[in-house]
Motif scaffolding. Structure first.
Motif, PDB file in Angstrom:
ATOM      1  N   UNK A  51       0.809  -1.223   0.000  1.00  0.00           N
ATOM      2  CA  UNK A  51       0.000   0.000   0.000  1.00  0.00           C
ATOM      3  C   UNK A  51       0.842   1.273   0.000  1.00  0.00           C
ATOM      4  N   UNK A  52       2.129   1.169   0.316  1.00  0.00           N
ATOM      5  CA  UNK A  52       3.001   2.344   0.428  1.00  0.00           C
ATOM      6  C   UNK A  52       4.304   2.089  -0.314  1.00  0.00           C
ATOM      7  N   UNK A  53       4.308   2.375  -1.576  1.00  0.00           N
ATOM      8  CA  UNK A  53       5.454   2.083  -2.442  1.00  0.00           C
ATOM      9  C   UNK A  53       6.749   2.714  -1.931  1.00  0.00           C
ATOM     10  N   UNK A  54       6.642   3.859  -1.274  1.00  0.00           N
ATOM     11  CA  UNK A  54       7.840   4.536  -0.781  1.00  0.00           C
ATOM     12  C   UNK A  54       8.530   3.751   0.350  1.00  0.00           C
ATOM     13  N   UNK A  55       7.856   2.738   0.867  1.00  0.00           N
ATOM     14  CA  UNK A  55       8.384   1.958   1.981  1.00  0.00           C
ATOM     15  C   UNK A  55       8.966   0.613   1.537  1.00  0.00           C
ATOM     16  N   UNK A  56       8.975   0.370   0.237  1.00  0.00           N
ATOM     17  CA  UNK A  56       9.398  -0.936  -0.280  1.00  0.00           C
ATOM     18  C   UNK A  56      10.809  -1.300   0.168  1.00  0.00           C
ATOM     19  N   UNK A  57      11.751  -0.404  -0.027  1.00  0.00           N
ATOM     20  CA  UNK A  57      13.147  -0.742   0.269  1.00  0.00           C
ATOM     21  C   UNK A  57      13.357  -1.073   1.747  1.00  0.00           C
ATOM     22  N   UNK A  58      12.944  -0.189   2.603  1.00  0.00           N
ATOM     23  CA  UNK A  58      13.170  -0.433   4.034  1.00  0.00           C
ATOM     24  C   UNK A  58      12.297  -1.570   4.549  1.00  0.00           C
ATOM     25  N   UNK A  59      11.084  -1.680   4.057  1.00  0.00           N
ATOM     26  CA  UNK A  59      10.207  -2.774   4.480  1.00  0.00           C
ATOM     27  C   UNK A  59      10.781  -4.127   4.121  1.00  0.00           C
ATOM     28  N   UNK A  60      11.308  -4.237   2.915  1.00  0.00           N
ATOM     29  CA  UNK A  60      11.916  -5.502   2.508  1.00  0.00           C
ATOM     30  C   UNK A  60      13.178  -5.808   3.312  1.00  0.00           C
ATOM     31  N   UNK A 101      13.602  -4.911   6.422  1.00  0.00           N
ATOM     32  CA  UNK A 101      13.090  -5.360   7.716  1.00  0.00           C
ATOM     33  C   UNK A 101      12.681  -6.827   7.652  1.00  0.00           C
ATOM     34  N   UNK A 102      11.931  -7.185   6.618  1.00  0.00           N
ATOM     35  CA  UNK A 102      11.492  -8.568   6.466  1.00  0.00           C
ATOM     36  C   UNK A 102      12.681  -9.518   6.364  1.00  0.00           C
ATOM     37  N   UNK A 103      13.685  -9.113   5.620  1.00  0.00           N
ATOM     38  CA  UNK A 103      14.874  -9.938   5.456  1.00  0.00           C
ATOM     39  C   UNK A 103      15.573 -10.151   6.798  1.00  0.00           C
ATOM     40  N   UNK A 104      15.713  -9.097   7.588  1.00  0.00           N
ATOM     41  CA  UNK A 104      16.370  -9.220   8.886  1.00  0.00           C
ATOM     42  C   UNK A 104      15.570 -10.101   9.841  1.00  0.00           C
ATOM     43  N   UNK A 105      14.258  -9.923   9.842  1.00  0.00           N
ATOM     44  CA  UNK A 105      13.418 -10.747  10.713  1.00  0.00           C
ATOM     45  C   UNK A 105      13.525 -12.217  10.318  1.00  0.00           C
ATOM     46  N   UNK A 106      13.480 -12.469   9.026  1.00  0.00           N
ATOM     47  CA  UNK A 106      13.583 -13.841   8.534  1.00  0.00           C
ATOM     48  C   UNK A 106      14.927 -14.445   8.933  1.00  0.00           C
ATOM     49  N   UNK A 107      15.981 -13.675   8.778  1.00  0.00           N
ATOM     50  CA  UNK A 107      17.318 -14.135   9.156  1.00  0.00           C
ATOM     51  C   UNK A 107      17.378 -14.417  10.656  1.00  0.00           C
TER      52      UNK A 107
END
Length: 82
Positions: free
Chosen positions: A56-65, A67-73
């Motif tokens: 819903x917030x394209x401007x957040x794609x880079x940081x959101x991804x 975050x997801x990567x770090x959480x997954x790790x």
């Protein structure tokens, strides 16, 4: 990881988290494993919410991804092995 544990903010191992739970909160090994499972579930739920927010917030794609990567790790390193 946002908090320092054993002098670092790197994801802690399952063994380190188990020791922390047993010594700091006096939890039994079974109770600490139960807490780990609840944390893993909370991260999974929050990840779904974050994915929806990213869509819903394209401007957040880079940081959101990131975050997801770090959480997954962190889950893979710390909680799955617990």
């Amino acid at each position: 990881m946002a908090l320092t544990l054993n002098g670092t903010t790197k994801w802690s191992s399952a063994k380190e988290l188990q020791r922390l739970g047993e010594t700091r909160i006096g939890g039994t090994p079974a109770r600490v494993r139960q807490i780990h499972k609840r944390i893993e579930a909370a991260i999974a739920d929050t990840s779904k919410e974050l994915e929806a927010y990213i869509k819903a917030h394209a401007e957040f794609i880079e940081i959101g991804n990131r975050m997801l990567q770090q959480w997954e790790q962190g889950v893979a390193f710390s909680l799955k092995a617990a």
